[in-house]
Motif scaffolding. Structure first.
Motif, PDB file in Angstrom:
ATOM      1  N   LYS A   2      44.724  50.698  49.728  1.00  0.00           N
ATOM      2  CA  LYS A   2      45.494  49.738  48.953  1.00  0.00           C
ATOM      3  C   LYS A   2      46.909  50.244  48.789  1.00  0.00           C
ATOM      4  O   LYS A   2      47.225  51.390  49.107  1.00  0.00           O
ATOM      5  N   GLN A 102      35.966  44.452  55.403  1.00  0.00           N
ATOM      6  CA  GLN A 102      35.224  45.505  54.713  1.00  0.00           C
ATOM      7  C   GLN A 102      35.468  46.879  55.349  1.00  0.00           C
ATOM      8  O   GLN A 102      34.602  47.750  55.335  1.00  0.00           O
ATOM      9  N   ASP A 104      38.573  50.119  55.459  1.00  0.00           N
ATOM     10  CA  ASP A 104      39.660  50.597  54.602  1.00  0.00           C
ATOM     11  C   ASP A 104      40.945  50.844  55.389  1.00  0.00           C
ATOM     12  O   ASP A 104      41.780  51.647  54.990  1.00  0.00           O
ATOM     13  N   GLU A 273      41.683  46.728  46.763  1.00  0.00           N
ATOM     14  CA  GLU A 273      41.144  47.616  47.792  1.00  0.00           C
ATOM     15  C   GLU A 273      40.704  46.791  49.007  1.00  0.00           C
ATOM     16  O   GLU A 273      39.854  45.905  48.892  1.00  0.00           O
ATOM     17  N   SER A 274      41.289  47.083  50.160  1.00  0.00           N
ATOM     18  CA  SER A 274      41.043  46.263  51.357  1.00  0.00           C
ATOM     19  C   SER A 274      39.581  46.284  51.795  1.00  0.00           C
ATOM     20  O   SER A 274      39.081  45.301  52.358  1.00  0.00           O
ATOM     21  N   LYS A 275      38.895  47.382  51.565  1.00  0.00           N
ATOM     22  CA  LYS A 275      37.492  47.469  51.975  1.00  0.00           C
ATOM     23  C   LYS A 275      36.609  46.549  51.154  1.00  0.00           C
ATOM     24  O   LYS A 275      35.571  46.072  51.630  1.00  0.00           O
ATOM     25  N   GLU A 276      37.019  46.273  49.932  1.00  0.00           N
ATOM     26  CA  GLU A 276      36.213  45.434  49.037  1.00  0.00           C
ATOM     27  C   GLU A 276      36.607  43.968  49.108  1.00  0.00           C
ATOM     28  O   GLU A 276      35.753  43.081  48.952  1.00  0.00           O
ATOM     29  N   PHE A 277      37.899  43.691  49.352  1.00  0.00           N
ATOM     30  CA  PHE A 277      38.379  42.310  49.340  1.00  0.00           C
ATOM     31  C   PHE A 277      39.100  42.001  50.651  1.00  0.00           C
ATOM     32  O   PHE A 277      40.168  42.546  50.930  1.00  0.00           O
ATOM     33  N   SER A 278      38.518  41.111  51.441  1.00  0.00           N
ATOM     34  CA  SER A 278      39.124  40.760  52.719  1.00  0.00           C
ATOM     35  C   SER A 278      40.370  39.907  52.535  1.00  0.00           C
ATOM     36  O   SER A 278      41.208  39.831  53.436  1.00  0.00           O
ATOM     37  N   ARG A 282      39.960  36.384  46.798  1.00  0.00           N
ATOM     38  CA  ARG A 282      38.667  36.866  46.302  1.00  0.00           C
ATOM     39  C   ARG A 282      38.850  37.862  45.162  1.00  0.00           C
ATOM     40  O   ARG A 282      38.072  37.889  44.216  1.00  0.00           O
ATOM     41  N   PHE A 283      39.885  38.682  45.279  1.00  0.00           N
ATOM     42  CA  PHE A 283      40.169  39.629  44.198  1.00  0.00           C
ATOM     43  C   PHE A 283      40.520  38.892  42.914  1.00  0.00           C
ATOM     44  O   PHE A 283      40.012  39.225  41.840  1.00  0.00           O
ATOM     45  N   LYS A 286      37.444  37.447  41.203  1.00  0.00           N
ATOM     46  CA  LYS A 286      36.611  38.452  40.530  1.00  0.00           C
ATOM     47  C   LYS A 286      37.316  39.031  39.308  1.00  0.00           C
ATOM     48  O   LYS A 286      36.689  39.256  38.260  1.00  0.00           O
TER      49      LYS A 286
END
Length: 323
Positions: A2, A102, A104, A273-278, A282-283, A286
């Protein structure tokens, strides 16, 4: 990974300075625009390092991938910036989309195509531009820009003060319910396109009507060329509003009493965080759900909370997009 990634690349003939704000960056441009030069410099350095005569200063390691074994190569890298040339035909495939989401890494994609399988932002579509009159210094310049109300700049305005006939939302759930409730007693007809991919088709069936489109700019990159082409053919028919997302509008409006929101909105790249949110949309969904859980303003994607449609609150949201 990120945060903002700053990159400086140079040799004796050219230099490039730019920043990456999200996990997917698209670089466009015709032949001889400079994008091949940029890619080739990164590629040469990644293979020969200092022997290439190229200097790279970057917050993360930079790599290039072009081979047939690209899926295995992606897995080799973590917390890196990976560049793909436009010769890579798999960029538009579902397999590529699955492979990079998903992870990093940050990805820089050189392409003239619209990559419909990827959720990239209209704010991360660039072209190479010279800095001032220098033929050596280059940067990345936004292809599309928004004005203060998140409308596409130099595309459409409401200078003619025409009344809106139809308001279209990409969202078919809480976002659509919000706008329908806001204009329930007006002459504006609120409709849901159902998805971002259906907006063009929907517009094409309503030529001649005054339409206001609200879509999530955070993942609208693949659709933007088709929409702007339609707008050019029908210059008095529509306005398109592309804030990050509906949830972002709610957070930005100030209707939620939480001091942490402003800090996050000022530098969202430091929180996502790129791994969690494409994609950023979406971020924001959430984040809003988490900070509102159990509160009078609790938010869910499925159904809009009446707290947000109350007049005092809805007016703050609508004010952001000049409605």
């Amino acid at each position: 990974m990120k945060g903002i990634q700053k990159i400086h690349i140079e040799n004796t003939k050219a230099s490039f300075d730019f920043e990456l704000h999200r996990n997917i960056t698209v670089v466009r441009g015709n032949s001889a625009s400079g994008k091949s030069t940029l890619y080739n410099m990164v590629d040469d350095y990644s293979r020969r390092a200092e022997q290439s005569g190229i200097k790279i200063s970057s917050t993360r390691p930079c790599h290039t991938i072009l081979g047939l074994d690209w899926e295995s190569e992606i897995k080799q890298y973590q917390n890196s910036i990976i560049f793909f040339d436009e010769g890579a035909k798999y960029l538009s495939s579902k397999a590529f989309s699955r492979a990079i989401q998903q992870t990093d890494n940050y990805y820089v994609l050189f392409t003239r195509e619209n990559l419909f399988e990827l959720p990239y932002s209209i704010n991360e579509i660039y072209e190479v531009a010279m800095v001032g009159r220098s033929r050596k210094k280059h940067c990345l310049k936004h292809v599309y820009e928004l004005d203060q109300h998140y409308w596409l700049k130099n595309r459409f305005s409401r200078a003619d003060n025409k009344t809106i006939d139809i308001l279209i939302t990409e969202d078919s759930k809480s976002g659509y319910e919000f706008f329908r409730a806001c204009f329930d007693q007006s002459k504006i007809n609120c409709e849901s396109a159902g998805s971002k991919t259906s907006i063009y088709e929907w517009l094409d069936k309503h030529v001649g009507e005054n339409i206001f489109v609200i879509a999530d700019g955070a993942a609208f990159g693949p659709e933007i060329d088709g929409i702007t082409k339609w707008q050019a053919e029908h210059p008095e028919c529509s306005i398109i509003c592309l804030s990050e997302s509906f949830e972002w509008l709610l957070l930005k409006s100030g209707v939620i009493p939480n001091d942490s929101i402003n800090e996050m909105l000022q530098h969202p790249e430091d929180f996502i965080e790129s791994k969690e949110f494409s994609s950023w949309e979406r971020f924001f969904t959430k984040y809003l759900e988490d900070i509102s859980k159990g509160k009078p303003y609790e938010y869910t994607k499925k159904k809009i909370n009446p707290y947000y449609t109350a007049k005092a609150n809805s007016e703050k949201v609508l004010g952001l997009i000049a409605l």
